[in-house]
Each structure stands twice: as C-alpha cells, then as structure tokens.
Design an enzyme around this catalytic site. Structure first.
Site, PDB file in Angstrom:
ATOM      1  N   PHE A   1      45.717  12.941  18.531  1.00 53.06           N
ATOM      2  CA  PHE A   1      46.512  14.061  18.205  1.00 53.06           C
ATOM      3  C   PHE A   1      45.948  14.767  17.163  1.00 53.06           C
ATOM      4  CE2 PHE A   1      49.156  16.791  15.574  1.00 53.06           C
ATOM      5  CZ  PHE A   1      49.941  17.310  16.549  1.00 53.06           C
TER       6      PHE A   1
ATOM      7  N   ASP B   1      38.568  13.365  12.027  1.00 52.19           N
ATOM      8  CA  ASP B   1      39.653  14.229  11.771  1.00 52.19           C
ATOM      9  C   ASP B   1      40.706  13.437  10.754  1.00 52.19           C
ATOM     10  OD1 ASP B   1      42.315  15.394  11.686  1.00 52.19           O
ATOM     11  OD2 ASP B   1      42.473  15.721  13.601  1.00 52.19           O
TER      12      ASP B   1
ATOM     13  N   LYS C   1      46.892  18.941   5.466  1.00 52.60           N
ATOM     14  CA  LYS C   1      48.232  18.208   5.039  1.00 52.60           C
ATOM     15  C   LYS C   1      47.970  18.310   3.392  1.00 52.60           C
ATOM     16  CE  LYS C   1      49.962  16.977   9.369  1.00 52.60           C
ATOM     17  NZ  LYS C   1      49.199  16.283  10.315  1.00 52.60           N
TER      18      LYS C   1
HETATM   19  C1  LIG Z   1      49.093  17.122  11.743  1.00 57.52           C
HETATM   20  C2  LIG Z   1      47.471  16.755  12.317  1.00 57.52           C
HETATM   21  C3  LIG Z   1      46.723  17.893  12.765  1.00 57.52           C
HETATM   22  C4  LIG Z   1      47.257  19.523  12.902  1.00 57.52           C
HETATM   23  O1  LIG Z   1      47.683  19.977  11.609  1.00 57.52           O
HETATM   24  P1  LIG Z   1      48.592  21.292  11.495  1.00 57.52           P
HETATM   25  O2  LIG Z   1      48.558  21.650  10.364  1.00 57.52           O
HETATM   26  O3  LIG Z   1      49.769  20.943  12.230  1.00 57.52           O
HETATM   27  O4  LIG Z   1      48.029  22.176  12.403  1.00 57.52           O
HETATM   28  C5  LIG Z   1      45.533  17.635  13.265  1.00 57.52           C
HETATM   29  N1  LIG Z   1      45.040  16.356  13.126  1.00 57.52           N
HETATM   30  C6  LIG Z   1      45.783  15.524  12.831  1.00 57.52           C
HETATM   31  C7  LIG Z   1      45.208  13.930  12.789  1.00 57.52           C
HETATM   32  C8  LIG Z   1      47.118  15.625  12.391  1.00 57.52           C
HETATM   33  O5  LIG Z   1      47.880  14.586  12.276  1.00 57.52           O
END
Ligand SMILES: *Cc1c(COP(=O)(O)O)cnc(C)c1O
Length: 422
Positions: free
Chosen positions: A143, A229, A270
């Site tokens: 994700f 990520d 986040k």
């Molecule tokens: C939440 C998330 C995203 C996307 O972040 P948004 O601010 O919702 O666009 C990307 N990578 C990971 C691992 C995430 O948990």
C-alpha cells in the site's frame, strides 16, 4: 449552528459525500491525547490514530501551539519566494533523519510519487538507463497510496479496477522473499526497490529479521535504489524512530547502528505532523536528490511555513517524550497480553506486529463480518479500531499512552472477545 446528533451527521455524509470510505458508526467531535469523544460526549480510546498519523496524541499542545502561532504570522508564500521557516525546517529534518536533502510535499501519496520521479530521473541520468525504460520493483500486497500511478502497481483489485490505463514500469515480487527480489533485480533497467519495512495496510506483515538488510545488500549489488516507504511505520510507531532502524531505540542517533538499514530514499508522511496538518517529505543524499532542478517537480503548499513549524514541533515531541522507547515497551506488553487472551479463545488466532503497530487475526474468512462486528462491539465498550482486509484488526494507539491506560485497553479487548463468544 444547531447541534446535530450522530445519526444526523452520518446521514449528511451519506447524502452529500462520495462513498469512498465505510466508516465505523461513530461520530467524533473532540480529541485529547489517547482519547476521542463522540458528539454525544462518550469517550473512547483511539486504537487507530488516524492510520498512525496521530502518534503524538490528539491535539498535542506543543504542536497545536506551533500551528496557531504560525497561522497568525505567515501561512503560505509558495516556493516562488523564500520564507523564514522553510530553510530552518529543512536543516532540522535532514539532521533529524541523517540525509543531505529533503523535498517537502503534503500527503503520503504525493511523497511516494515524488520518490518514484526522483528514482526514475536518477536511473536515466546517473545509472544510464535508456529513455522511458526504467523499472521499479514493488511488493505484492503493497500500500503506497491512491494516485493513478500508485494504484497501477497495487494488488488490491478494489484499488485498481476500472482506474486504468495504468502506468507501466513496475515489477511485482512477493513480500519478504529475498530470492524473488534477487531474481527481479537481474531484469534489465531496474533502478529501484520500493518497499514498506512492515506492510501496514496489508494487515501488519512483519518481514523476517534479515529481510530489509538482505534487500539493502541486493540493491547495492545491483546499483538499484532502496526506497523505504515509512509513511505508516516511521516516526516511532514500531518502537524505533524508523522501522529500518531495526531493534535500535536510539532515535537513530547512536553509534552502533548495527541493525540500521540505510535507505537511499526515505518517504515520510502521516505522523511527521502529529496528525495536525498534511505534511510529507522525501529524504535523500545529494547524489540522488540533486537530479531535480527548478521547474521539474513541486507543489504549491509543499513546505509551507505552517507545515514547517508543525513538523518541527511534532518531531521534537517524538524525541522529548521518548515515544520510540514507549512504543517498544508497550508493544511488547500488548503482544504478550494478546497472546494470553489468544490462549483462552478460539475467536482470535494470532497477534503480530512491532512496537505499537499490531494486528490480531480473527478466526474467520476474510469476507466474513466477524472482525467488523468485533470492532463495533469494541466501540460500544469504549475502544475504536478498524478491520483491514476482512478478518484482520489493526491496533495502533497513540504512542503517548501510559502502561495503565494500555492495560485498561487490554481489558476492554478481552471483555469484548469474551462477550462475543456468548
Ligand atoms: C497512508 C500511506 C500512504 C499514503 O498516504 P496519504 O497521506 O494517505 O496519501 C503511503 N504509504 C503508506 C505505507 C501508507 O500507510
């Protein structure tokens, strides 16, 4: 404004908002620390933390003060001009995470897109890949967000169906499989490997101990960028400042970083703002970041003064309040308590996770309603969590929780499970 009930507010969203989410039936109007309150005044423990954006707790006074002070001074200049906060923030955040440069954006998905663009440009200009041939290896069940390019390499059919045509240039391999990664790296024109150190949305899959270090070694040997990520796993969530820090709780500042896996590109979002404001960041050293020149990438709001001040305050809270250490300690306690409960029930089969990013597996099929019903029952008992992928429930409370509060939450979870069996 008249005071609307939960029922009325849910109807408003249903009638006037796109149906792109399916929320738990609770309407929140206030948050403080580990708690949130609904419009009727009932208090809950937040065990989602806005998908790990609120690691520092709701409405942390230091972060809110940074926001309100800056909001009355200067909010947005765009990058057409310099301002007096961006450079200060850039110095702060690059020293905090140990990189030469940062590229500021707003959301996680934007930061992932940015990382993909930087990696591709590096591939053409530094690695010498032929035009439009660059390939990035990604993992199954990943994700990384919701943009058209990112859903192009999603395994989740809900995320991708009828959103094509898709962006080419991605090779998918199974997660936690070094042999598959090694094979994929042999394909021509591979310029990078994009990976979540723990797969959060997929259901909190923690890879084998040697996976990240092994992947780092393979990427180095293949001259491919290791792109981490850490939008969900970063900022103390998993018991260290970054999940790539492994078992080191030094806030990434100690000498013996034996388990630290150095990414070439680090993606954050986040909790870098403590859930107060949309802030994301891409970090890399000069040989990679300097492939981007004026006009080649940007964002009107990226790195604005509000974001800069909020992110600095949010990161200071992480260090000042030793949130990594707390997440590590409480995470160990939480998993051992879950295992105690699992031993006495058939409803839950497993707990897994790291720090305070955990999940329990409900003993039912992924298309069953059991996990959802359990979450509704936990809500009734004063704790908010959300199923992910059907029969998995993620537990990710704010990291400012105390041991006493955690044990109260364990009691709520245990009570709900026991009641459910009856
Ligand atoms: C939440 C998330 C995203 C996307 O972040 P948004 O601010 O919702 O666009 C990307 N990578 C990971 C691992 C995430 O948990």
């Amino acid at each position: 404004m008249e005071k609307l009930s939960s029922e009325e507010l849910m109807q408003l969203e249903d009638r006037h908002g796109a149906h792109n989410y399916h929320p738990l039936p609770v309407v929140l109007s206030k948050g403080e620390g580990v708690y949130v309150w609904d419009v009727e005044g009932k208090r809950y423990y937040d065990f989602l933390s806005a998908y790990s954006a609120v690691n520092q707790g709701h409405c942390h006074p230091k972060i809110v003060k940074a926001l309100t002070d800056q909001a009355q001074t200067l909010t947005l200049t765009s990058r057409a001009f310099y301002n007096d906060t961006l450079g200060v923030y850039e110095k702060f955040v690059t020293e905090y995470f140990g990189f030469d440069k940062v590229l500021p954006m707003n959301t996680g998905a934007e930061a992932v897109e940015t990382a993909i663009k930087i990696a591709r440009k590096w591939g053409y200009e530094k690695k010498g890949v032929a035009e439009n041939q660059a390939q990035i290896i990604v993992c199954e069940q990943n994700f990384h967000g919701r943009t058209t390019t990112i859903v192009s390499f999603s395994s989740d059919t809900d995320a991708s169906t009828n959103f094509g045509p898709f962006t080419p240039g991605f090779i998918k391999v199974p997660y936690n499989d070094l042999a598959a990664l090694e094979e994929a790296l042999k394909q021509p024109n591979v310029i990078g490997f994009l990976v979540e150190p723990i797969q959060g949305e997929a259901g909190v899959f923690v890879p084998d101990e040697n996976y990240l270090a092994g992947a780092r070694t393979l990427c180095t040997a293949a001259n491919a960028l290791f792109i981490a990520d850490e939008v969900q796993t970063g900022i103390a969530r998993t018991g260290s400042l970054l999940a790539v820090c492994g078992n080191c709780s030094c806030e990434n500042k100690c000498e013996k970083q034996s388990t630290f896996v150095q990414p070439d590109i680090l993606i954050l979002g986040k909790a870098i703002s403590g859930g107060v404001y949309p802030v994301s960041a891409v970090l890399a050293n000069d040989e990679i970041m300097m492939v981007i020149h004026p006009g080649q990438h940007g964002s009107t709001f990226g790195g604005n003064p509000l974001a800069a001040k909020v992110a600095m305050a949010a990161l200071e809270v992480v260090s000042d309040e030793q949130l990594s250490q707390n997440a590590r300690k409480l995470g160990n306690l939480f998993r051992s308590e879950m295992n105690r409960i699992i031993a006495s029930t058939d409803l839950i089969t497993k707990v897994r996770g790291k720090g305070l990013l955990n999940a329990i597996i409900v003993n039912d099929t992924p298309d069953s309603k059991t996990a959802w019903n359990l979450c509704v029952a936990m809500k009734e008992n004063g704790l908010l969590a959300k199923p992910t992928h059907g029969n998995i429930i993620r537990f990710a409370p704010p990291l400012v929780m105390t041991e006493e509060q955690l044990m109260e939450c364990v009691a709520i979870i245990e009570k709900t499970i026991n009641e459910y069996q009856k």
